[in-house]
Scaffold this motif. Structure first.
Motif: not given
Length: 91
Positions: A1-15
């Motif tokens: 999935m291609k993120p948009t400028p407004d997308t908020v990425p976070g490191i997944r739980p467990g990582f």
């Protein structure tokens, strides 16, 4: 999935992202193992905190590395790959 400028990425739980002196780089730890990150990946993931948007990441990294052409595309491509590897999630 291609993120948009407004997308908020976070490191997944467990990582967990950390600097590993023995490896001399940042690594992404998870229950089944470890991913050794190159410098670029480490710089991007160090800013992924579940609060900054993709636009924020691009702005900060562009300021930090002004001489890198196409940095926005590189960041987005990395985030797509990291999402595909299930290292990060989009919020």
């Amino acid at each position: 999935m291609k993120p948009t400028p407004d997308t908020v990425p976070g490191i997944r739980p467990g990582f967990r992202l950390q600097f590993e002196p023995a490896q001399g780089c940042r690594v992404l730890l998870y229950p089944e193992g470890m991913v050794k990150l190159n410098d670029s990946a480490g710089e991007i993931l160090a800013l992924v905190d579940g609060e900054r948007t993709v636009a924020d990441l691009v702005t900060r990294l562009s300021e930090r590395f002004p001489d890198v052409p196409g940095i926005e595309e590189d960041i987005i491509e990395f985030l797509e790959n990291a999402h595909g590897e299930h290292w990060i999630e989009y919020r």
